[in-house]
Design an enzyme around this catalytic site. Structure first.
Site, short mmCIF file in Angstrom:
data_model
loop_
_atom_site.label_atom_id
_atom_site.label_comp_id
_atom_site.label_asym_id
_atom_site.label_seq_id
_atom_site.Cartn_x
_atom_site.Cartn_y
_atom_site.Cartn_z
N ARG A 86 0.84 -1.19 0.00
CA ARG A 86 0.00 0.00 0.00
C ARG A 86 0.88 1.25 0.00
NH1 ARG A 86 -1.95 0.85 4.31
NH2 ARG A 86 -1.32 -0.96 5.52
N TYR A 225 -1.29 -3.63 -6.93
CA TYR A 225 -1.06 -4.48 -5.75
C TYR A 225 -2.09 -4.31 -4.64
CZ TYR A 225 1.81 -7.49 -2.85
OH TYR A 225 2.27 -8.55 -2.11
N GLY A 227 -4.17 -3.80 -1.44
CA GLY A 227 -5.10 -2.77 -1.01
C GLY A 227 -5.14 -1.54 -1.90
N LYS A 234 -9.61 -2.50 1.30
CA LYS A 234 -9.40 -1.35 2.18
C LYS A 234 -10.18 -0.12 1.71
CE LYS A 234 -7.18 -3.72 5.02
NZ LYS A 234 -5.86 -4.20 5.04
N HIS A 254 -10.78 -2.51 11.14
CA HIS A 254 -9.68 -3.37 10.68
C HIS A 254 -9.48 -4.47 11.71
CE1 HIS A 254 -5.18 -3.39 9.21
NE2 HIS A 254 -5.90 -4.28 8.57
N SER A 276 -1.60 -3.51 10.26
CA SER A 276 -1.18 -4.39 9.17
C SER A 276 0.09 -5.15 9.57
CB SER A 276 -0.92 -3.56 7.92
OG SER A 276 -2.08 -2.84 7.58
N CYS A 278 0.52 -7.33 11.90
CA CYS A 278 0.72 -7.44 13.35
C CYS A 278 -0.08 -8.56 13.99
CB CYS A 278 0.42 -6.10 14.02
SG CYS A 278 1.62 -4.83 13.59
N GLY A 279 -0.54 -9.53 13.20
CA GLY A 279 -1.02 -10.75 13.81
C GLY A 279 -2.50 -11.07 13.73
N ASP A 301 -9.41 -9.82 8.72
CA ASP A 301 -8.91 -8.47 8.40
C ASP A 301 -9.92 -7.36 8.62
OD1 ASP A 301 -6.48 -7.12 7.43
OD2 ASP A 301 -7.69 -6.51 5.72
N ARG A 405 2.26 -12.13 -0.27
CA ARG A 405 0.93 -12.49 0.22
C ARG A 405 0.41 -13.76 -0.43
NH1 ARG A 405 -1.60 -8.81 4.18
NH2 ARG A 405 -0.06 -7.18 4.34
#
Ligand code: GTP
Ligand code: SPV
Ligand code: MN
Length: 624
Positions: A86, A225, A227, A234, A254, A276, A278-279, A301, A405
Site C-alpha cells: 500500500r 497491488y 489494497g 481497504k 480493521h 497491518s 501485526c497478527g 482483516d 501475500r
C-alpha cells in the site's frame, strides 16, 4: 466471460439474455469510463468457472502467472519491484471540506483531484480490456447488501477480487434491482500501443489511491497491488464504509473475528484490531495450546459491527478470502492457514519459487531449500553464494518480499465457523486492540470501561511494517489499527466510537482489552512465545467477562493478577513472564508526551472525554 464491444448498450445486455435491464446509472458510468479510458474491449465479470479458466490462461500467457507445482489451481505472480505494498503517501480522502479528511489523511479538493486524475485516466486502458466487475461485500442475502462495481484493466485484479469478494451475476442482479452501490475505477496506468509488447506486471510510477467519501466512490491509478487495487478491500470496506458507518451509526473496522469455545462449552466471539502485519490472520486461525479450548475463524482483516435487536454488537466479515502475509506463515505458527493454502485455488504474490516449481517464503519451513528463485527472479541460496562460491546479488536479502501475500478462499480454512455465512453476524463479547511494541505495553490489560477502552484504541501505537511503503520499525500512533483506513477526521472517528458506547446498554457492550505479543527482552528476543500460546491470553480475557479470573488494578488498566494467567506447561521463565506483563510507570511516563503530541496533531476534534482520560492517566502515573 461475456464480451461486449466498446460502448455497452441496453441492447447488448438484452442480447445476453439477462432478466433485468442494466441499472441506468451503471450503464451511464460504464459508457463514461469507456469514453475516457478507451479500452480495446469491455468485458462483464460474471464469476463463472469458465471465466476463471480464461483469466488464468490469459495471465499465464502474459507471464503474470505461473502455475504452482503441487497445488491445484494455484498461481505465482511477481510484481514490479516498485509496486509491492500500500502507498499511504499516495492515498487521499477528497472530502468536500478539508476538516472532514482531518490531519491524518492526505486531502485535496474533489473537483481539483478529478481535474488532476482525468488526464491520467484519458486513454489509460488503450490496448487493454476493461473489466466491469460487480461484487458484494458480505452475504448477498444481507438486509442491506453492500454492493460495488470495480472497473479495472487488470486481469490480476479480477482474479484476486474473485477470491476476496463475492463477484459476479448475483451482485449485478441486486444492482439492477436498484440497490445502491459504490463506484470503483481502477487502471494500471499502462496503455499499450499497437506494436508494444506487454510486461508481466504493468503499472505506473505515478500512483493515486483516491476516495470521494460524499459520493462514495474510489479512483485508483498506477498500482496493481493488494489494497491499492482490490478496491473492495481497504478502499471500500474500510475507508468508504467507515464514512457510511459514521453516518448510519455502525462501525467498519480493521479487525479479525474469532469464535472461542471453552472446555465447559460456552461460546464467545472476539474481535481484534491489530495494525497491518501485526497478527490478525494468525490470531484468527489460532490452534490453542491449552487443553479443551477451541478457536474457529470468522474473519482475518475486516469487521463490520452493528447493534442487533437484542442490544448487542454484531460483527460480520465482509470478505470472502484471505490476503495474508506469507512470511512467518508455517506449519508451526499457523497450520490452519497452511491447510487452507494447500487446498489450492490461491494466488501467491512476491513469494520465492522452489526449483521444483513450488513456492516458498521465510518461515514456511524451519530451513530454506538449498536453492530458490527469489521474488525478484534472481538466484538465491541460504548462504548468499552460488556453487562456485561467488556472492549472489540476492545475498543477505529475504527470498520472499516481507509483504508477499497468499490470496486464498476463506471457505478453505478448515476451522471456519458456520456463522461466517450468517448475514447478521455474531455478537461480540470482547474487543482487543494490539500493536507491535518492543517496550512499555504489557502482554494484556483490560479497560475500566468503554470510554477508557476507546482511549486505549485511540492512542494505540505500533511499529510500522512492510505492509505499506516507507520505513519499517518506526513507532507511530495507529488508532484502532485504522490510521491508514479512517475515511474521515480521526477526532470525529473517536467521537463516533464514544457515541456508539453512549447509545448502548453498557452491560451489553463488548469489554475492551489491549494486547502486545511483541514485547522484547534486553537481547531483543520476544518475551512471549505468541501464536498458539496466545490462547492463554484469550482464556484470561473470557474469564474476565464473568469475573472468574482475577486482575490487579494498575495506572493503565487491569492486568492479570499473580497466577491468573494459565501458564501450565508453558516454556517461559517467571522473569520473562513478569517482564511481559509488567506495567513500568517510568516507561509509561515517557509515553505521555507522545500521546499529547498525537492529540495535538488531531487538534480540536479530539473528544473532551478522551482528554479527560489522558489527564486521569497522568494523575495515576504521577502517583504510581
Ligand atoms: P495484514 O494482513 O497486513 O492486515 O496483517 P495481519 O494483522 O493479519 O498479520 P499476520 O497475522 O499476517 O502476521 C504478520 C506477521 O506477524 C507474520 O510474520 C507473523 O508470523 C507475525 N506474528 C503473528 N502473530 C504473532 C505472535 O503472536 N508473535 C510473534 N512474535 N509474531 C507474530
Ligand atoms: C493490510 O495492509 O492491512 C492488508 C493488506 O491487509 S492490503 O490489502 O494490501 O491492504
Ligand atoms: Mn489488513
Amino acid at each position: 466471460m461475456t464480451s461486449v464491444l466498446s460502448g455497452a448498450t441496453q441492447d447488448d445486455r438484452a442480447a445476453q439474455d439477462r432478466p433485468d435491464p442494466l441499472a441506468p446509472d451503471l450503464l451511464a458510468w460504464i459508457q463514461e469510463v469507456a469514453a475516457l479510458t478507451t479500452p480495446d474491449r469491455i468485458v462483464f465479470v460474471t464469476g463463472s468457472d469458465a471465466e476463471w479458466q480464461e483469466l488464468t490462461e490469459k495471465l499465464v500467457a502474459a507471464g503474470t502467472f505461473r502455475p504452482v507445482a503441487g497445488m491445484p489451481n494455484s498461481w505465482h505472480a511477481l510484481s514490479d519491484p516498485a509496486d509491492v505494498a500500500r502507498v499511504e503517501d499516495r492515498t487521499f480522502i477528497c472530502s468536500e471540506r478539508p476538516q472532514d479528511a482531518g490531519p491524518t489523511n492526505n486531502w485535496m479538493d474533489p473537483t481539483e483531484m478529478k481535474e488532476l486524475l482525468t488526464p491520467l485516466f484519458r486513454g489509460a486502458m488503450r490496448g487493454r480490456t476493461m473489466y466491469v466487475m460487480p461484487y458484494c461485500m458480505g452475504p448477498e442475502t444481507a438486509a442491506s447488501p453492500k454492493l460495488g462495481v470495480e472497473i479495472t484493466d487488470s486481469e490480476y485484479v479480477v482474479a484476486s477480487m474473485r477470491v476476496m469478494t463475492r463477484v459476479g451475476d448475483r451482485a449485478l442482479a441486486l444492482i439492477n434491482k436498484g440497490h445502491t452501490w459504490v463506484k470503483g475505477l481502477h487502471s494500471l496506468g499502462a496503455p499499450l500501443e499497437a506494436d508494444q509488447a506487454d510486461v508481466a506486471w504493468p503499472c505506473n510510477e505515478t500512483k493515486y489511491i483516491v476516495h470521494f467519501p460524499e459520493e462514495r466512490s474510489i479512483w485508483s491509478y498506477g498500482s496493481g497491488y493488494g489494497g491499492n487495487a482490490l478496491l473492495g478491500k481497504k478502499c471500500y470496506s474500510l475507508r468508504i464504509a467507515s464514512v457510511m458507518a459514521r453516518d448510519e451509526g455502525w462501525l467498519a473496522e480493521h479487525m479479525l473475528i474469532l469464535k472461542l469455545t471453552s472446555p465447559s462449552n460456552t461460546t464467545h466471539y472476539v474481535a481484534a484490531a491489530f495494525p497491518s502485519a501485526c497478527g490478525k490472520t494468525n490470531l484468527a486461525m489460532l490452534e490453542p495450546t491449552i487443553p479443551g479450548w477451541k478457536v474457529e475463524t470468522l474473519g482475518d482483516d475486516i469487521a463490520w459491527m452493528t447493534f442487533g435487536k437484542d442490544g448487542r454488537l454484531y460483527a460480520v466479515n465482509p470478505e470472502a478470502g484471505l490476503f495474508g502475509v506469507a512470511p512467518g506463515t508455517g506449519w508451526n505458527t499457523n497450520p490452519n492457514a497452511m491447510r487452507a493454502i494447500e487446498a489450492g485455488n490461491s494466488v501467491f504474490t512476491n513469494v520465492a519459487a522452489t526449483d521444483d516449481g513450488g513456492v516458498w517464503w521465510e518461515g514456511m519451513t524451519d530451513e530454506p531449500p538449498a536453492h530458490l528463485t527469489d521474488w525478484k527472479g534472481r538466484d538465491w541460496t541460504p548462504s548468499g553464494v552460488d556453487a562456485d562460491g561467488n556472492e549472489l546479488a540476492s545475498a543477505g536479502q529475504p527470498a520472499a518480499h516481507p509483504n508477499s501475500r497468499f490470496c486464498t478462499p476463506i471457505t478453505q480454512v478448515p476451522i471456519l465457523a458456520d456463522e461466517y455465512f450468517e448475514p447478521v453476524g455474531v455478537p461480540i463479547s470482547a474487543i482487543l486492540f494490539g500493536g507491535r511494541r518492543k517496550t512499555t505495553i504489557p502482554l494484556v490489560s483490560e479497560a475500566r470501561d468503554w470510554q477508557h477502552g476507546v482511549f486505549m484504541g485511540a492512542t494505540l501505537s505500533s511499529e510500522t511494517t512492510a505492509a505499506a511503503t516507507g520505513a519499517v520499525g518506526v513507532v507511530r500512533r495507529d488508532p484502532m489499527a485504522m490510521l491508514p483506513f479512517i475515511g474521515y477526521n480521526a477526532g470525529d472517528y473517536f467521537q463516533h466510537w464514544i457515541n456508539v458506547g453512549k447509545g448502548a446498554d453498557a452491560t451489553k457492550l463488548p469489554k475492551i482489552f489491549y494486547v502486545n505479543w511483541f514485547r522484547r527482552d534486553a537481547d531483543g528476543g520476544f518475551l512471549w512465545p505468541g501464536f498458539g500460546e496466545n490462547s492463554r491470553v484469550l482464556k484470561w480475557i473470557i474469564e474476565r467477562l464473568d469475573g472468574a479470573a482475577t486482575a490487579e488494578e494498575t495506572a493503565i488498566g487491569y492486568v492479570p493478577a499473580e497466577g491468573a494467567l494459565d501458564i501450565d506447561g508453558l516454556d517461559v521463565t517467571p522473569d520473562q513472564l513478569a517482564a511481559a506483563l509488567a506495567v513500568e510507570p517510568e516507561e509509561w511516563r515517557q509515553e505521555l508526551p507522545l500521546i499529547e503530541e498525537w492529540f495535538a496533531k488531531i487538534g480540536d476534534s479530539v473528544p473532551s472525554s478522551l482528554r479527560d482520560e489522558l489527564d486521569a492517566l497522568k494523575l495515576r502515573l504521577a502517583e504510581a
